[in-house]
Design an enzyme around this catalytic site. Structure first.
Site, short mmCIF file in Angstrom:
data_model
loop_
_atom_site.label_atom_id
_atom_site.label_comp_id
_atom_site.label_asym_id
_atom_site.label_seq_id
_atom_site.Cartn_x
_atom_site.Cartn_y
_atom_site.Cartn_z
N LYS A 36 6.38 0.01 -23.61
CA LYS A 36 5.91 1.04 -24.55
C LYS A 36 6.97 2.11 -24.80
CE LYS A 36 2.20 4.49 -24.83
NZ LYS A 36 1.09 5.13 -24.08
N ILE A 62 0.41 -1.96 -23.23
CA ILE A 62 -0.49 -2.90 -22.54
C ILE A 62 -1.95 -2.48 -22.59
CG2 ILE A 62 1.28 -3.91 -21.02
CD1 ILE A 62 0.13 -2.16 -18.73
N SER A 87 4.10 5.55 -12.80
CA SER A 87 4.58 5.29 -11.43
C SER A 87 4.83 6.54 -10.58
CB SER A 87 5.87 4.48 -11.49
OG SER A 87 6.91 5.28 -12.05
N THR A 132 2.69 -1.80 -4.89
CA THR A 132 3.34 -0.80 -4.03
C THR A 132 2.73 -0.77 -2.63
OG1 THR A 132 3.61 1.59 -3.76
CG2 THR A 132 1.74 0.90 -5.06
N ASP A 133 3.52 -0.30 -1.68
CA ASP A 133 2.98 -0.15 -0.31
C ASP A 133 1.98 0.99 -0.22
OD1 ASP A 133 4.75 2.00 -0.55
OD2 ASP A 133 5.88 1.56 1.28
N GLU A 134 1.95 1.86 -1.26
CA GLU A 134 1.07 3.04 -1.19
C GLU A 134 -0.42 2.66 -1.18
OE1 GLU A 134 2.04 6.42 -3.55
OE2 GLU A 134 4.19 6.13 -3.30
N TYR A 157 -2.48 7.80 -8.21
CA TYR A 157 -1.55 6.69 -8.49
C TYR A 157 -1.87 5.47 -7.63
CZ TYR A 157 2.66 3.84 -7.86
OH TYR A 157 3.54 2.77 -7.74
N LYS A 161 -3.21 1.65 -8.61
CA LYS A 161 -2.47 0.41 -8.28
C LYS A 161 -3.35 -0.50 -7.41
CE LYS A 161 1.25 -0.68 -9.07
NZ LYS A 161 1.86 -1.41 -10.21
N ASN A 256 12.04 12.54 5.23
CA ASN A 256 12.65 13.11 4.02
C ASN A 256 13.81 14.05 4.34
OD1 ASN A 256 10.82 11.76 2.43
ND2 ASN A 256 9.47 13.52 2.13
P1 NAD Z 1 9.10 3.35 -14.11
O1 NAD Z 1 8.17 4.50 -14.28
O2 NAD Z 1 10.55 3.61 -13.97
O3 NAD Z 1 8.92 2.33 -15.31
C1 NAD Z 1 7.68 1.97 -15.84
C2 NAD Z 1 7.90 1.29 -17.18
O4 NAD Z 1 6.63 0.91 -17.71
C3 NAD Z 1 8.57 2.18 -18.22
O5 NAD Z 1 9.61 1.47 -18.88
C4 NAD Z 1 7.45 2.51 -19.19
O6 NAD Z 1 7.90 2.73 -20.53
C5 NAD Z 1 6.58 1.27 -19.08
N1 NAD Z 1 5.18 1.53 -19.45
C6 NAD Z 1 4.41 2.56 -19.01
N2 NAD Z 1 3.21 2.51 -19.61
C7 NAD Z 1 3.21 1.41 -20.41
C8 NAD Z 1 2.26 0.82 -21.27
N3 NAD Z 1 1.04 1.36 -21.44
N4 NAD Z 1 2.58 -0.31 -21.95
C9 NAD Z 1 3.82 -0.86 -21.79
N5 NAD Z 1 4.77 -0.33 -21.01
C10 NAD Z 1 4.47 0.79 -20.32
O7 NAD Z 1 8.53 2.55 -12.85
P2 NAD Z 1 9.32 1.77 -11.69
O8 NAD Z 1 9.65 2.72 -10.62
O9 NAD Z 1 10.35 0.91 -12.29
O10 NAD Z 1 8.12 0.85 -11.15
C11 NAD Z 1 7.84 -0.41 -11.76
C12 NAD Z 1 6.66 -1.05 -11.04
O11 NAD Z 1 6.97 -1.21 -9.67
C13 NAD Z 1 5.38 -0.21 -11.11
O12 NAD Z 1 4.29 -1.09 -11.27
C14 NAD Z 1 5.33 0.48 -9.74
O13 NAD Z 1 4.01 0.74 -9.36
C15 NAD Z 1 5.97 -0.58 -8.86
N6 NAD Z 1 6.67 -0.07 -7.65
C16 NAD Z 1 7.60 0.94 -7.77
C17 NAD Z 1 8.28 1.35 -6.61
C18 NAD Z 1 9.33 2.43 -6.68
O14 NAD Z 1 9.81 2.88 -5.61
N7 NAD Z 1 9.75 2.91 -7.84
C19 NAD Z 1 8.01 0.75 -5.39
C20 NAD Z 1 7.04 -0.26 -5.32
C21 NAD Z 1 6.39 -0.67 -6.47
O1 DAU Z 2 6.30 3.61 -1.72
C1 DAU Z 2 6.49 3.12 -3.01
C2 DAU Z 2 6.32 4.24 -4.01
O2 DAU Z 2 7.47 5.07 -3.88
C3 DAU Z 2 6.18 3.75 -5.44
O3 DAU Z 2 5.00 3.02 -5.57
C4 DAU Z 2 6.16 4.94 -6.41
O4 DAU Z 2 6.14 4.46 -7.75
C5 DAU Z 2 7.41 5.76 -6.19
O5 DAU Z 2 7.36 6.91 -7.01
C6 DAU Z 2 7.53 6.18 -4.73
O6 DAU Z 2 6.51 7.14 -4.36
P1 DAU Z 2 6.82 8.43 -3.47
O7 DAU Z 2 5.81 9.44 -3.75
O8 DAU Z 2 7.08 8.05 -2.06
O9 DAU Z 2 8.28 8.83 -4.12
P2 DAU Z 2 8.91 10.24 -4.53
O10 DAU Z 2 10.34 9.97 -4.89
O11 DAU Z 2 8.07 10.97 -5.51
O12 DAU Z 2 8.88 11.05 -3.17
C7 DAU Z 2 9.51 10.58 -2.00
C8 DAU Z 2 9.21 11.59 -0.88
O13 DAU Z 2 9.90 12.83 -1.18
C9 DAU Z 2 7.75 11.95 -0.75
O14 DAU Z 2 7.43 12.17 0.61
C10 DAU Z 2 7.63 13.27 -1.51
C11 DAU Z 2 8.99 13.92 -1.29
N1 DAU Z 2 9.45 14.79 -2.39
C12 DAU Z 2 9.47 14.27 -3.66
C13 DAU Z 2 9.87 15.04 -4.72
C14 DAU Z 2 9.86 14.46 -6.13
C15 DAU Z 2 9.88 16.09 -2.15
O15 DAU Z 2 9.89 16.55 -0.99
N2 DAU Z 2 10.28 16.85 -3.22
C16 DAU Z 2 10.27 16.39 -4.49
O16 DAU Z 2 10.65 17.15 -5.42
#
Ligand code: NAD
Ligand code: DAU
Length: 351
Positions: A36, A62, A87, A132-134, A157, A161, A256
Site C-alpha cells: 500500500k 490488503i 508493525s 512475531t515473537d510478541e 500490535y 498479530k 536495551n
Molecule cells: P514495516 O512496517 O517496515 O513494513 C510493513 C509494510 O507493509 C510497509 O511496506 C507497508 O506499506 C505495508 N502495508 C501496511 N499496511 C498495508 C496494507 N493495508 N496493504 C498493503 N500493504 C500494507 O514492517 P517490518 O518491520 O518489515 O515487518 C514486516 C512483517 O514482519 C510484519 O508482519 C511484522 O509483524 C513482522 N515482524 C517484524 C519484526 C521486526 O523486528 N521488524 C519481527 C518479527 C516479525
Molecule cells: O519482537 C519482534 C518485534 O520487534 C516486531 O514484531 C515489531 O514489529 C518490532 O517493532 C519490534 O518491537 P519492539 O517493540 O521490541 O521494537 P522497538 O524498536 O519499538 O523497541 C525495542 C525496545 O526499545 C523496546 O523495549 C522499547 C525500547 N525503546 C524503543 C523506542 C522506539 C526505547 O527505549 N525508546 C524508544 O524510543
C-alpha cells in the site's frame, strides 16, 4: 519449477530484503510485490531490482476485499508470503483500529482469496504467514519462547498479530489451506523505518539529538540481522513442513541499555567523535504503557530441522547497520519529513 509468488508488504523493511533475495535467487519465479506504500513502505528500498523481468510491483491495500480477490484471479498465485502489517507497538497504542484493520481483516482477506483461487486443490500451494515473537507475551528473567508456548499478547500490535496467526491456523484446520507460520524476534539492519529503536537512535546520535530510553532501560530483546531473517523465511518456505510453526531468533539477547551503550561506542568510532560523546545523549523518559519486559526465542527447531542459523555476529551486524545509515543519509532525510516530524513530536515531545 516456475512459481508465481505474492509477497505482501514488500516495500517495507523486512519485505524489501525478502523481495530482493527471491527476485535474485529465483529468476524462474515471478515475484509480485503488493504494498500500500504507507509511511513505512518505500520503493527506494528496491531501486536495484526495479527493472528485473521476474519482478512486478502492485500498489494496493490488503484491507480492500474486492481488490484482493481481483488480484488473486489475475495472477493465480502458487504461494503467498504475507508480511504486510502495521508493525510499530507505540503506534498501536495510539491507534489500535488501524492494526485491527490491516493485521486482522487484511490477513483474512488474503486467506479468503487464496481459498477461492485454489478451489480446494491445495497441491503445491502455500500460505506463509510472517509473525512475531510478541504473540507469546513477556518473559521473566529466565526461560524462552518455544513453538508450543501459549499465546499471551500484551499490546494492541501483538494482539492483532496473534489474532491473524489464529485465523491462518483456523483456515488450515477448517478449509485445508496449506500454511506455515513463523514467529521472529527483533530484526535490525538497513532500510528499517527510524521509529524503531536502532535506526531512531543512530539518526539521533548523528544529529546530536537526545536518545529517549523508555523506563529503566532494562527491557530485553533478542536481535537478529534482517538478512538472516529472510534467509530463514526462504528456507522455511521451500523446506518447512506445512501446518507447522517455526520460531526464528538470533540467540542474541540484550538489555536495551547495554545495547544502547554499545551503539554509542560504535557511533563515536564511526563518526570520529571522542569516546564517551554519544552516551551523553541518553535521556530516560516515561515508559511505554504495558511494556513487555523480556523476549527470548528458542530457535532450535529451525536450527536442527532445517539447518538454519544466524550468519552474523551481533557486533559485526551492528557496525554494518551503522555504516549503512551513515552512507544513506539521503534515504533517511527523505522519510524524516512532515508526517515523521509530527509523529516524533507527538511521541517524544521536544526532547
Ligand atoms: P514495516 O512496517 O517496515 O513494513 C510493513 C509494510 O507493509 C510497509 O511496506 C507497508 O506499506 C505495508 N502495508 C501496511 N499496511 C498495508 C496494507 N493495508 N496493504 C498493503 N500493504 C500494507 O514492517 P517490518 O518491520 O518489515 O515487518 C514486516 C512483517 O514482519 C510484519 O508482519 C511484522 O509483524 C513482522 N515482524 C517484524 C519484526 C521486526 O523486528 N521488524 C519481527 C518479527 C516479525
Ligand atoms: O519482537 C519482534 C518485534 O520487534 C516486531 O514484531 C515489531 O514489529 C518490532 O517493532 C519490534 O518491537 P519492539 O517493540 O521490541 O521494537 P522497538 O524498536 O519499538 O523497541 C525495542 C525496545 O526499545 C523496546 O523495549 C522499547 C525500547 N525503546 C524503543 C523506542 C522506539 C526505547 O527505549 N525508546 C524508544 O524510543
Amino acid at each position: 519449477m516456475n512459481k508465481k509468488i505474492l509477497i505482501t508488504g514488500g516495500a517495507g523493511f523486512i519485505g524489501s530484503h525478502l523481495v530482493r533475495l527471491f527476485v535474485n535467487k529465483y529468476p524462474h519465479y515471478t515475484i509480485v510485490n503488493l504494498d500500500k506504500l504507507t509511511y513505512a513502505g518505500n520503493l527506494e528500498n528496491l531501486k536495484d531490482i526495479e527493472g528485473k523481468p521476474n519482478y512486478i510491483f502492485e500498489k494496493g491495500d490488503i484491507t480492500n476485499e474486492k481488490y484482493i480477490l481481483n488480484l488473486f484471479v489475475k495472477y493465480k498465485f502458487d504461494g503467498i508470503i504475507h508480511l504486510a502489517a502495521e508493525s510499530h507497538v507505540d503506534r498501536s497504542i495510539e491507534n489500535p483500529m488501524q492494526f485491527i484493520m490491516t493485521n486482522i481483516i487484511g490477513t483474512v482477506n488474503l486467506l479468503n482469496a487464496s481459498r477461492k483461487i485454489w478451489e480446494e486443490d491445495f497441491k503445491n500451494k502455500m500460505f506463509y504467514h510472517v509473525s512475531t515473537d510478541e504473540v507469546y507475551g513477556s518473559l521473566g528473567e529466565t526461560g524462552f519462547f518455544h513453538e508450543t508456548t501459549p499465546y499471551d499478547p500484551q499490546s494492541p500490535y501483538s494482539s492483532s498479530k496473534a489474532s491473524s496467526d489464529h485465523f491462518v491456523r483456523a483456515y488450515g484446520n477448517t478449509y485445508g489451506i496449506p500454511y506455515i507460520v513463523s514467529n521472529c524476534s527483533n530484526n535490525y539492519g538497513p532500510n528499517q523505518f527510524p521509529e524503531k529503536l536502532l535506526p531512531l537512535f543512530i539518526n539521533n546520535i548523528k544529529n546530536n539529538k537526545s536518545l529517549p530510553v523508555y523506563g529503566d532501560g532494562k527491557f530485553t530483546r533478542d536481535w537478529l540481522y534482517v538478512v538472516d531473517h529472510v534467509r530463514a523465511i526462504d528456507k522455511i518456505f521451500h523446506e518447512g513442513k506445512i501446518y507447522e510453526t517455526y520460531n526464528i531468533g538470533g540467540f542474541n539477547e540484550w538489555k536495551n541499555i547495554d545495547l544502547i551503550n554499545l551503539l554509542c561506542e560504535k557511533m563515536d568510532v564511526a563518526l570520529g567523535r571522542k569516546k564517551g560523546t554519544s552516551v551523553k545523549l541518553i535521556s530516560y523518559v516515561k515508559d511505554r504503557p504495558g511494556h513487555d519486559k523480556r523476549y527470548a526465542i528458542d530457535a532450535n527447531k529451525i536450527k536442527s530441522e532445517l539447518g538454519w542459523e544466524p550468519s552474523l555476529q551481533f557486533e559485526e551486524g551492528l557496525v554494518k547497520t551503522i555504516d549503512w545509515y551513515l552512507e544513506n543519509q539521503e534515504w533517511l532525510r527523505n522519510i524524516t519529513t512532515g508526517d515523521y516530524k509530527d509523529y516524533y513530536l507527538k511521541q517524544y515531545g521536544k526532547c
